[in-house]
Design an enzyme around this catalytic site. Structure first.
Site, PDB file in Angstrom:
ATOM      1  N   HIS A  38       0.833  -1.211   0.000  1.00 57.20           N
ATOM      2  CA  HIS A  38       0.000   0.000   0.000  1.00 57.20           C
ATOM      3  C   HIS A  38       0.858   1.247   0.000  1.00 57.20           C
ATOM      4  CE1 HIS A  38       0.769  -1.596   4.064  1.00 57.20           C
ATOM      5  NE2 HIS A  38       1.134  -0.342   4.317  1.00 57.20           N
ATOM      6  N   GLN A  49      -4.367   4.285   3.609  1.00 66.16           N
ATOM      7  CA  GLN A  49      -3.317   3.492   2.935  1.00 66.16           C
ATOM      8  C   GLN A  49      -3.915   2.617   1.836  1.00 66.16           C
ATOM      9  OE1 GLN A  49      -1.996   1.807   6.657  1.00 66.16           O
ATOM     10  NE2 GLN A  49       0.070   2.577   6.371  1.00 66.16           N
ATOM     11  N   ASP A 108      -4.399   0.109  -1.078  1.00 65.87           N
ATOM     12  CA  ASP A 108      -3.580  -0.998  -1.602  1.00 65.87           C
ATOM     13  C   ASP A 108      -3.287  -0.771  -3.079  1.00 65.87           C
ATOM     14  OD1 ASP A 108      -4.097  -2.243   0.884  1.00 65.87           O
ATOM     15  OD2 ASP A 108      -4.129  -4.224  -0.061  1.00 65.87           O
ATOM     16  N   ASP A 110       7.395  -5.480   4.026  1.00 69.73           N
ATOM     17  CA  ASP A 110       6.236  -5.260   4.876  1.00 69.73           C
ATOM     18  C   ASP A 110       4.991  -5.934   4.295  1.00 69.73           C
ATOM     19  OD1 ASP A 110       5.054  -3.482   7.065  1.00 69.73           O
ATOM     20  OD2 ASP A 110       3.823  -2.915   5.351  1.00 69.73           O
ATOM     21  N   TYR A 162      -0.460  -9.844   1.376  1.00 62.41           N
ATOM     22  CA  TYR A 162      -1.704  -9.201   0.934  1.00 62.41           C
ATOM     23  C   TYR A 162      -1.654  -8.585  -0.448  1.00 62.41           C
ATOM     24  CZ  TYR A 162      -1.530  -9.357   6.008  1.00 62.41           C
ATOM     25  OH  TYR A 162      -1.349  -9.771   7.307  1.00 62.41           O
ATOM     26  N   GLU A 192       7.777 -10.161   6.201  1.00 61.15           N
ATOM     27  CA  GLU A 192       6.840 -10.003   7.313  1.00 61.15           C
ATOM     28  C   GLU A 192       5.544 -10.676   6.886  1.00 61.15           C
ATOM     29  OE1 GLU A 192       4.103  -7.051   9.955  1.00 61.15           O
ATOM     30  OE2 GLU A 192       4.342  -6.773   7.813  1.00 61.15           O
ATOM     31  N   ASP A 252       5.738  -2.977  16.552  1.00 60.21           N
ATOM     32  CA  ASP A 252       4.279  -3.114  16.547  1.00 60.21           C
ATOM     33  C   ASP A 252       3.783  -3.655  17.882  1.00 60.21           C
ATOM     34  OD1 ASP A 252       3.716  -2.197  13.962  1.00 60.21           O
ATOM     35  OD2 ASP A 252       4.274  -4.134  13.097  1.00 60.21           O
TER      36      ASP A 252
HETATM   37  C1  NOJ Z   1       3.302  -3.777   9.172  1.00 60.24           C
HETATM   38  C2  NOJ Z   1       4.131  -2.830   9.966  1.00 60.24           C
HETATM   39  O1  NOJ Z   1       5.003  -3.563  10.795  1.00 60.24           O
HETATM   40  C3  NOJ Z   1       3.214  -1.935  10.748  1.00 60.24           C
HETATM   41  O2  NOJ Z   1       3.936  -1.092  11.612  1.00 60.24           O
HETATM   42  C4  NOJ Z   1       2.346  -1.151   9.812  1.00 60.24           C
HETATM   43  O3  NOJ Z   1       1.413  -0.378  10.534  1.00 60.24           O
HETATM   44  C5  NOJ Z   1       1.584  -2.105   8.872  1.00 60.24           C
HETATM   45  N1  NOJ Z   1       2.472  -3.036   8.250  1.00 60.24           N
HETATM   46  C6  NOJ Z   1       0.860  -1.342   7.802  1.00 60.24           C
HETATM   47  O4  NOJ Z   1       1.786  -0.686   6.984  1.00 60.24           O
END
Ligand code: NOJ
Ligand code: CA
Length: 551
Positions: free
Chosen positions: A108, A173, A175, A205, A209, A247, A313
């Protein structure tokens, strides 16, 4: 001996360190961390024994998701410095033997990104198809919402053009549409741009998705895997030896697929393991860890799990059972403010009540299981958090360098800092800071440095070796052997809050010597009788098993 081919697998032996530029060190006195700032602190990062830095997004952004909302993929957020500052930072890191990877946000963009600004001007705009549009918010029904505390739907209406756009995260954000070949090419150019500037790879990241298909969860789709294989082919051809770290917060079977056949990601966070480490601690039971490790190995030879305890996070609890989530909330998030979405927005030290035994235990664990440890800045000084800051900002406060004003992070007036430093009495920066803890021989920081030095001497065994669990009668004992090229290490952990003991059948090593790895103390040789250990509460042993010289 590590040969050239193995050298290319450097990430398998490496320790990673995650850093937000904003939070690390402010060099120009505006209250915000910057590239010249981190550059000044590279010696410190090196002194930890870390091999590779992971930079959180530093690109131009309105910062509504701390930089994971990118306005311009080809420039740096001015408050972090200039592109020259970035280049200097990379050069200096490399001079010190440190590698650097950075976040790559593919899924995104920010709604302020010019691609989206153009796309939303009208339905016939040439950038329209770069995003995912629908006349109704019913398409892709049933796809889960990730940011459940802030978003009601994965669709948001664009009033100007009367259509809805798709977003898996915040509504600001949108996509990208990966069915569009221009998007796929553009993101490859982004990759090329930053690899050409010397980055050693990316932490990718929100990997699962990228593509959407009706009637699916819109996660882990074959098309998404195919695109990553395409990226990997391009990188291997044009930029050999650069790495991709995924991730992909998924259940073990889905997570594992991102290694592909050594043709997708070299690395992948072990999301399945992380919460189960904490669950094992609560339950004083080795089963959750042992079970999940068994489900996540083996991985392809050239791949490695990224082993982490915390990150920027919330401690995510999306991929655990309801029962496991309840256990976690009850133990670690007693106050509602500690929760966010399906997770816990706290730092490591406060999570475990700053218990030194547990903090050592946890670090030893991620340094000894199969994979590459990934630390989060500040956890090495047991930094506290601030649950009164919004979103995940409470775990991203200024790094604590000394007991000076603003913890030595910046010379501005305290009110001007991008976020306040931690002054809670149990975690006060006057005590928990790099300078003070470096000076104190018995500090956690110095202990961790020693642990890392110890691990590094046997990095190949820990990073590349196999694992074999030894089943103990006591459920609180986690024991395993790590082997690599004729070398063997025995790791024993007591998960309980009370002392415990274990007897093990180690007869196949009869006659071998046993040496505790941190102190180098010799323990009794292994004989034909069961080998016996006592362990203090939440403690561990790393023992190298040494074959006696032939007489
Ligand atoms: C994963 C990231 O680690 C997180 O900090 C972020 O808010 C989301 N992706 C969305 O970009
Ligand atoms: Ca600054």
């Amino acid at each position: 001996m590590i040969n050239e081919n193995q050298e290319n697998l450097w990430y398998k032996d490496a320790i990673f360190y995650e850093v937000p530029v904003r939070s690390f060190y402010d060099s120009n006195g505006d209250g915000i961390g910057d590239f010249p700032g981190i550059m000044q602190k590279l010696e410190y990062i090196k002194s930890l024994g870390v091999d590779c830095i992971w930079l959180m997004p530093f690109y131009d952004s309105p910062l509504r998701d701390d930089g994971y909302d990118i306005r311009d993929y080809y420039s740096i957020l001015p408050e972090y410095g200039t592109i020259r500052d970035f280049d200097n930072f990379i050069t200096e890191a490399h001079r010190l033997g440190l590698r650097v990877i950075a976040d790559l946000v593919l899924n995104h963009v920010s709604d302020q990104n010019k691609w989206f600004q153009e796309a939303r001007t009208d339905r016939t705009n040439r950038k329209r198809d770069w995003f995912v549009w629908s006349d109704t918010p019913d398409k892709y029904e049933g796809v889960r919402i990730i940011f459940i505390d802030t978003e009601r739907s994965n669709w948001t209406l664009d009033p100007q053009t009367g259509q809805y756009y798709w977003h898996r995260f915040f509504s600001h954000q949108p996509d990208l549409n990966y069915d569009n070949p221009e998007v796929r090419e553009e993101m490859k150019n982004v990759i090329r741009f930053w690899l050409n500037r010397g980055l050693d790879g990316f932490r990718c990241d929100a990997v699962p998705y990228l593509f959407e298909r009706e009637g699916t969860s819109c996660e882990n789709l074959p098309e998404t895997h195919e695109y990553f294989r395409e990226i990997r082919r391009m990188i291997d051809a044009e930029f050999p030896n650069k790495i991709l770290l995924a991730e992909a917060n998924q259940w073990p079977d889905d997570a594992k697929k991102y290694f592909g056949n050594e043709d997708e990601f070299q690395m992948n966070f072990n999301f399945p393991l992380m919460p189960r480490i904490f669950i094992s601690l609560v339950k004083e039971d080795s089963f959750p860890i042992e079970n999940i490790i068994s489900k996540t190995i083996p991985v392809p030879d050239k791949c490695s799990w990224g082993l982490f305890l915390r990150n920027h996070d919330e401690l995510t609890l999306e991929m655990v059972t309801d029962e496991e989530r309840d256990i976690m909330y009850q133990e670690y998030a007693k106050v509602p403010k500690m929760r966010l979405n399906l997770g816990i927005r706290r730092r490591l030290a406060p999570l475990v009540d700053n218990d030194r035994y547990v903090l050592e235990f946890l670090h030893a664990l991620i340094m000894s299981l199969p994979g590459s440890p990934i630390m989060y800045y500040g956890d090495e000084i047991n930094m506290g958090d601030n649950i009164y800051l919004g979103d995940r900002n409470g775990v991203r406060t200024p790094m604590q360098w000394s007991y000076d004003r603003n913890a030595g992070f910046s010379r501005v007036d305290p009110e001007q800092l991008f976020a306040p430093v931690i002054i809670n009495s149990n975690y006060h920066y006057e005590v928990n800071n790099v300078e003070s803890m470096s000076r104190l021989p018995t500090s956690f920081l110095n202990w961790l440095r020693k642990l890392i030095i110890t691990r590094k001497k046997s990095a190949a065994i820990f990073g590349r070796g196999t694992i074999e669990f030894i089943h103990a009668d006591q459920k609180e004992i986690l024991a395993f052997l790590r082997y690599y090229e004729g070398e063997t290490i025995l790791c024993v952990y007591n998960l309980a809050r009370k002392p415990s003991y274990v007897t093990m059948d180690l007869r196949k090593y009869s006659g071998w010597h046993v040496r505790e790895m941190l102190s180098l103390s010799r323990f009794p040789d292994i004989g034909d009788l069961p080998y016996f250990f006592t362990l203090q509460r939440n403690s561990f042993f790393w023992m190298s098993l040494e074959k006696p010289d032939p007489q």
